[in-house]
Motif scaffolding. Structure first.
Motif, mmCIF file in Angstrom:
data_model
loop_
_atom_site.group_PDB
_atom_site.id
_atom_site.type_symbol
_atom_site.label_atom_id
_atom_site.label_comp_id
_atom_site.label_asym_id
_atom_site.label_seq_id
_atom_site.Cartn_x
_atom_site.Cartn_y
_atom_site.Cartn_z
ATOM 1 N N LEU A 58 0.821 -1.208 0.000
ATOM 2 C CA LEU A 58 0.000 0.000 0.000
ATOM 3 C C LEU A 58 0.858 1.263 0.000
ATOM 4 C CD1 LEU A 58 -2.683 -1.101 2.621
ATOM 5 C CD2 LEU A 58 -2.816 -1.239 0.134
ATOM 6 N N LEU A 59 1.890 1.265 0.813
ATOM 7 C CA LEU A 59 2.765 2.433 0.884
ATOM 8 C C LEU A 59 3.459 2.682 -0.447
ATOM 9 C CD1 LEU A 59 4.376 1.937 4.416
ATOM 10 C CD2 LEU A 59 2.639 3.599 3.755
ATOM 11 N N ARG A 60 3.894 1.605 -1.091
ATOM 12 C CA ARG A 60 4.564 1.768 -2.381
ATOM 13 C C ARG A 60 3.603 2.343 -3.420
ATOM 14 N NH1 ARG A 60 8.998 -0.014 -5.319
ATOM 15 N NH2 ARG A 60 8.821 0.950 -7.381
ATOM 16 N N GLN A 61 2.354 1.849 -3.422
ATOM 17 C CA GLN A 61 1.385 2.338 -4.403
ATOM 18 C C GLN A 61 1.065 3.813 -4.181
ATOM 19 O OE1 GLN A 61 0.402 0.742 -7.080
ATOM 20 N NE2 GLN A 61 -0.572 2.662 -7.657
ATOM 21 N N LEU A 62 0.856 4.197 -2.930
ATOM 22 C CA LEU A 62 0.573 5.598 -2.640
ATOM 23 C C LEU A 62 1.777 6.486 -2.930
ATOM 24 C CD1 LEU A 62 -1.508 5.295 0.652
ATOM 25 C CD2 LEU A 62 -2.339 5.902 -1.618
ATOM 26 N N SER A 63 2.974 5.973 -2.637
ATOM 27 C CA SER A 63 4.189 6.754 -2.905
ATOM 28 C C SER A 63 4.374 7.013 -4.395
ATOM 29 C CB SER A 63 5.420 6.022 -2.352
ATOM 30 O OG SER A 63 5.378 5.974 -0.939
ATOM 31 N N SER A 64 3.890 6.080 -5.232
ATOM 32 C CA SER A 64 4.023 6.248 -6.680
ATOM 33 C C SER A 64 3.169 7.409 -7.201
ATOM 34 C CB SER A 64 3.639 4.960 -7.408
ATOM 35 O OG SER A 64 2.244 4.721 -7.307
ATOM 36 N N LEU A 65 2.207 7.853 -6.383
ATOM 37 C CA LEU A 65 1.330 8.958 -6.781
ATOM 38 C C LEU A 65 1.863 10.321 -6.350
ATOM 39 C CD1 LEU A 65 -2.121 7.395 -5.793
ATOM 40 C CD2 LEU A 65 -1.031 7.380 -8.042
ATOM 41 N N LEU A 66 2.920 10.344 -5.537
ATOM 42 C CA LEU A 66 3.416 11.607 -4.990
ATOM 43 C C LEU A 66 4.016 12.504 -6.069
ATOM 44 C CD1 LEU A 66 5.152 10.390 -1.709
ATOM 45 C CD2 LEU A 66 2.972 11.604 -1.905
ATOM 46 N N PHE A 67 3.770 13.817 -5.920
ATOM 47 C CA PHE A 67 4.379 14.867 -6.758
ATOM 48 C C PHE A 67 4.051 14.702 -8.237
ATOM 49 C CE2 PHE A 67 7.173 14.270 -3.038
ATOM 50 C CZ PHE A 67 6.932 15.488 -2.429
ATOM 51 N N LYS A 68 2.865 14.139 -8.512
ATOM 52 C CA LYS A 68 2.360 14.040 -9.876
ATOM 53 C C LYS A 68 0.931 14.556 -9.891
ATOM 54 C CE LYS A 68 4.960 9.760 -10.656
ATOM 55 N NZ LYS A 68 4.832 8.305 -10.925
ATOM 56 N N TYR A 69 0.576 15.270 -10.953
ATOM 57 C CA TYR A 69 -0.803 15.756 -11.043
ATOM 58 C C TYR A 69 -1.720 14.578 -11.347
ATOM 59 C CZ TYR A 69 -4.939 18.415 -12.257
ATOM 60 O OH TYR A 69 -6.220 18.916 -12.290
ATOM 61 N N ASP A 70 -2.805 14.450 -10.594
ATOM 62 C CA ASP A 70 -3.761 13.374 -10.775
ATOM 63 C C ASP A 70 -5.155 13.974 -10.951
ATOM 64 O OD1 ASP A 70 -5.693 11.200 -10.153
ATOM 65 O OD2 ASP A 70 -3.863 10.056 -9.720
ATOM 66 N N GLU A 71 -5.792 13.679 -12.085
ATOM 67 C CA GLU A 71 -7.103 14.245 -12.366
ATOM 68 C C GLU A 71 -8.146 13.795 -11.345
ATOM 69 O OE1 GLU A 71 -8.146 13.253 -16.337
ATOM 70 O OE2 GLU A 71 -6.680 14.619 -17.245
ATOM 71 N N ASN A 72 -7.985 12.582 -10.807
ATOM 72 C CA ASN A 72 -8.961 12.079 -9.842
ATOM 73 C C ASN A 72 -8.969 12.907 -8.566
ATOM 74 O OD1 ASN A 72 -9.781 9.414 -11.208
ATOM 75 N ND2 ASN A 72 -7.554 9.290 -11.199
ATOM 76 N N PHE A 73 -7.813 13.425 -8.187
ATOM 77 C CA PHE A 73 -7.708 14.261 -6.998
ATOM 78 C C PHE A 73 -7.719 15.749 -7.352
ATOM 79 C CE2 PHE A 73 -5.653 10.263 -5.688
ATOM 80 C CZ PHE A 73 -6.396 9.982 -4.558
ATOM 81 N N ASP A 74 -7.667 16.036 -8.643
ATOM 82 C CA ASP A 74 -7.625 17.428 -9.107
ATOM 83 C C ASP A 74 -6.486 18.191 -8.447
ATOM 84 O OD1 ASP A 74 -8.368 19.698 -10.524
ATOM 85 O OD2 ASP A 74 -9.750 20.386 -8.960
#
Length: 231
Positions: free
Chosen positions: A27-43
């Motif tokens: 879980l931590l690895r998956q969430l870390s992969s989202l850091l510092f990237k623009y994500d449309e789902n989170f706007d």
């Protein structure tokens, strides 16, 4: 600084059975992969997170490689700059035509000369290029200065901001906090740039599909989001 939002997220992450004995790492690895990237789902951009497991039970997703879903809650710190909001950053390069700024250590901004109010004059003092105010002698912007500026436009693909120093409540944060004009509120003038705590990446394999539902709370800038994460 505006543009920062705290969100409560309800997530379901589907993990490969090979990671059954190291679910937290997955879980931590998956969430870390989202850091510092623009994500449309989170706007916006996820800057930091804190997770809490909602249940120890897991739901099996049938298939050739049956995954199991783990429900969790996460507190997210999001960077969501909008046009006409005030951001803060550090000047990394300055010239006669523009000022280059880094925001929170990862996003860039450019302020062109036509977007700098007339009171600021480009000068070279003791071999250093600066924009010095003709109205306030101590108000100087140079390389290394932390400045507050207005968002004119935003390119989410490359996380680049086009900024403006036209409003009177923009400029060097150090000067604004001490000698700011009357139209700057005491709270706003004392805001400082805070860098989010780094997130330690963990090893895992997880597959994710995100969806988002949010409720904004204007006063606290806190909202609730719901996500489903799967392959």
């Amino acid at each position: 600084m505006e543009g920062l939002t705290v969100a409560d997220a309800n997530l379901t992450v589907y993990v490969h059975p090979s990671n059954a004995n190291k679910v937290k790492d997955a879980l931590l690895r998956q969430l870390s992969s989202l850091l510092f990237k623009y994500d449309e789902n989170f706007d916006g951009v996820i800057l930091a997170y804190e997770i809490k497991f909602e249940s120890k039970d897991a739901k099996i997703l049938p298939g050739l490689h049956p995954l199991f879903g783990v429900k969790l809650k996460a507190n997210l710190l999001l960077f969501q700059p909008k046009v006409n909001e005030l951001l803060e950053g550090k000047v990394v390069k300055l010239g006669k035509e523009c000022i280059h700024v880094i925001i929170l250590g990862f996003s860039s901004a450019t302020i062109m000369s036509e977007d700098i109010r007339e009171e600021f004059k480009f000068r070279i003092k003791h071999g250093v290029e600066v924009f010095a105010s003709s109205a306030h002698k101590r108000h100087v912007i140079k390389t290394g200065s932390f400045i507050r500026f207005l968002v004119k436009s935003l390119d989410v693909d490359i996380l680049h901001v086009n900024g403006s120093l036209i409003p009177s409540n923009t400029g060097c944060i150090h000067w604004l906090s001490r000698y700011g004009t009357e139209d700057i509120s005491e709270t706003d003038s004392c805001r400082s740039l805070k860098r989010p705590k780094p997130i330690e990446e963990q090893d895992s394999q997880a597959m994710v599909d995100l969806s988002l539902n949010s409720n904004h709370h204007h006063k606290s800038h806190k909202r609730t989001v719901t996500n489903g994460m799967k392959s």
